[in-house]
Design a protein around this motif. Structure first.
Motif, PDB file in Angstrom:
ATOM      1  N   UNK A  12      -4.281  11.260  -5.461  1.00 55.01           N
ATOM      2  CA  UNK A  12      -3.100  10.393  -5.537  1.00 55.01           C
ATOM      3  C   UNK A  12      -3.333   9.141  -4.706  1.00 55.01           C
ATOM      4  N   UNK A  13      -3.970   9.298  -3.562  1.00 51.14           N
ATOM      5  CA  UNK A  13      -4.213   8.174  -2.659  1.00 51.14           C
ATOM      6  C   UNK A  13      -5.572   7.541  -2.902  1.00 51.14           C
ATOM      7  N   UNK A  14      -6.614   8.367  -3.063  1.00 50.72           N
ATOM      8  CA  UNK A  14      -7.963   7.811  -3.169  1.00 50.72           C
ATOM      9  C   UNK A  14      -8.150   6.996  -4.442  1.00 50.72           C
ATOM     10  N   UNK A  33       4.040  10.899  -2.454  1.00 47.00           N
ATOM     11  CA  UNK A  33       3.249  11.664  -3.420  1.00 47.00           C
ATOM     12  C   UNK A  33       3.713  11.428  -4.859  1.00 47.00           C
ATOM     13  N   UNK A  34       4.479  10.388  -5.083  1.00 47.56           N
ATOM     14  CA  UNK A  34       5.040  10.164  -6.416  1.00 47.56           C
ATOM     15  C   UNK A  34       3.963   9.712  -7.392  1.00 47.56           C
ATOM     16  N   UNK A  35       4.106  10.133  -8.647  1.00 48.58           N
ATOM     17  CA  UNK A  35       3.207   9.771  -9.734  1.00 48.58           C
ATOM     18  C   UNK A  35       4.027   9.312 -10.925  1.00 48.58           C
ATOM     19  N   UNK A  52      -8.778   1.680  -6.911  1.00 48.40           N
ATOM     20  CA  UNK A  52      -8.277   0.666  -7.845  1.00 48.40           C
ATOM     21  C   UNK A  52      -8.014  -0.656  -7.125  1.00 48.40           C
ATOM     22  N   UNK A  53      -7.514  -0.588  -5.893  1.00 50.34           N
ATOM     23  CA  UNK A  53      -7.249  -1.810  -5.136  1.00 50.34           C
ATOM     24  C   UNK A  53      -8.553  -2.525  -4.780  1.00 50.34           C
ATOM     25  N   UNK A  54      -9.556  -1.757  -4.348  1.00 48.17           N
ATOM     26  CA  UNK A  54     -10.860  -2.361  -4.011  1.00 48.17           C
ATOM     27  C   UNK A  54     -11.476  -3.000  -5.253  1.00 48.17           C
ATOM     28  N   UNK A  71       0.844  -1.184   0.000  1.00 42.75           N
ATOM     29  CA  UNK A  71       0.000   0.000   0.000  1.00 42.75           C
ATOM     30  C   UNK A  71       0.884   1.241   0.000  1.00 42.75           C
ATOM     31  N   UNK A  72       0.486   2.243  -0.748  1.00 37.19           N
ATOM     32  CA  UNK A  72       1.255   3.485  -0.831  1.00 37.19           C
ATOM     33  C   UNK A  72       1.423   4.095   0.563  1.00 37.19           C
TER      34      UNK A  72
END
Length: 407
Positions: A380-382, A306-308, A387-389, A300-301
């Motif tokens: 960035x997080x949400x 904050x990297x993209x 995507x994981x869900x 998990x991030x």
């Protein structure tokens, strides 16, 4: 030759005058009769009639074939070449295609037969045409068949039209009927599937390049049903080729592969669809399971990461995008103040928007040049959490509907 007479020199056969009505002025209407005499060489009479009505021309050609006048039918059919253009596609054009196909088989002349069939769209083909298609392929050979099928596709078309969507639903049954027909129906079925796959692959590749997730996902999902129908229509060799190509695509291709698997699960592969389809779907399901498993097992991030990913390839040589990518890939930088002229700000705006990045861009209009302020948002997080869900949900469905075979 053309002769005309001006209206003022003609005598009207009817006149009608209406006086002033208050809201508009008086009017005077006149009606005239005109006539035209059209002449054409007697030897072109068939082509002239054909240009006025395709159905009549085909009936006339079939009549000559039925009475054994093969050479006359060939001569007349050849004369259609300059005028035998677009004849339409879909169910409305199917009767005309049926007549043209029957004539094409009877002419026993490959080039003329190809000319008669070329103007139709691929959506015109149906199971009613299978016997004549198989006979034509056997008579004229596989090279001719591939060329004829290619002419029915024309430019690569989208799969959103009603005719194309309905026709794709019938594609597995059409190809199954072709492969079991007397003659050489497989010579038509093989290039038919390859042509549909080529069009779908081009669209799929195009959607993969779209950075905006919502737009890309919607486009990829629309390709899921066509892809399922293509695989259900495949022979073993083509199925292996398509599956190999799909497995080589990036993870975003799952946005199309999973809808295709859902389509196939909703209408399970039947005996008529054949073993190649069942094997292809299972191979794709195993591939998707491996990709989704890798996605859900990634760390998990971190809360301070904050990297993209970079904004993609810039071919303009602007000199700005390396600095943009350095900001995007930084784990710690969230805000970037960037003094830029208007055109250069616009370029950065477009790069961010086209890539669909979770970065806001505003202009602080102080000083010269103005300052472009880039800010990484909480998306960035949400977005990664969503995507994981989604991956976990898809993985659970996949393991239920497409379990790996035992052994």
């Amino acid at each position: 030759m053309c002769a005309t007479t001006e209206n003022k020199d003609l005598t009207p056969y009817q006149s009608e005058y209406e006086g002033y009505m208050g809201n508009y002025g008086n009017t005077l209407d006149r009606w005239y009769r005109r006539a035209a005499v059209v002449l054409w060489p007697r030897q072109r009479s068939f082509a002239a009639r054909a240009e006025a009505g395709s159905e009549g021309a085909l009936r006339e050609l079939q009549g000559h074939l039925d009475t054994g006048e093969l050479e006359l039918a060939r001569t007349l059919a050849r004369s259609l070449a300059p005028i035998w253009k677009h004849r339409g596609s879909g169910e409305a054009a199917a009767p005309l295609f049926t007549a043209a196909l029957h004539v094409a088989v009877g002419l026993e002349e490959a080039d003329t037969a190809a000319m008669l069939l070329a103007p139709f769209g691929v959506e015109t083909l149906g199971e009613r045409h299978v016997p004549d298609l198989a006979e034509a392929a056997a008579r004229y050979g596989r090279t001719w068949s591939r060329g004829a099928v290619g002419s029915w596709f024309g430019p690569v078309a989208a799969y959103t039209g009603a005719d194309r969507a309905a026709w794709l639903e019938s594609l597995p049954g059409l190809c199954a009927a072709l492969r079991t027909a007397d003659g050489d129906g497989d010579a038509v079925a093989a290039p038919l599937v390859e042509g549909v796959w080529q069009a779908a692959e081009q669209q799929l590749t195009g959607w993969l390049d779209v950075g905006r997730e919502a737009e890309r996902r919607a486009g990829m999902e629309r390709l899921g049903v066509p892809l399922a129908r293509i695989l259900q229509a495949c022979d073993p060799k083509t199925a292996d080729t398509i599956v190999t190509a799909l497995r080589g695509l990036p993870d975003t291709a799952l946005e199309c592969l999973l809808p295709a698997l859902r389509t196939a699960a909703h209408r399970p592969t039947t005996v008529r669809d054949g073993a190649p389809a069942a094997h292809a779907f299972q191979t794709l399901a195993d591939h998707c399971e491996a990709r989704l498993t890798a996605a859900v097992t990634r760390p998990v991030r971190a809360a301070d990461d904050w990297s993209l990913t970079p904004a993609g390839t810039c071919r303009s040589g602007c000199g700005l995008c390396p600095d943009l990518d350095a900001f995007l890939t930084s784990r710690t930088r969230r805000v970037m103040d960037w003094p830029l002229a208007k055109d250069r700000r616009r370029h950065i705006h477009s790069r961010i928007d086209l890539a669909g990045l979770p970065v806001s861009h505003t202009t602080r209009r102080q000083g010269r040049p103005y300052t472009l302020v880039l800010t990484k948002t909480n998306a960035v997080f949400t977005r990664e959490q969503a995507a994981r869900i989604r991956a976990e949900t898809d993985l659970a469905w996949l393991r239920e509907k497409w379990p790996r075979p035992r052994g």
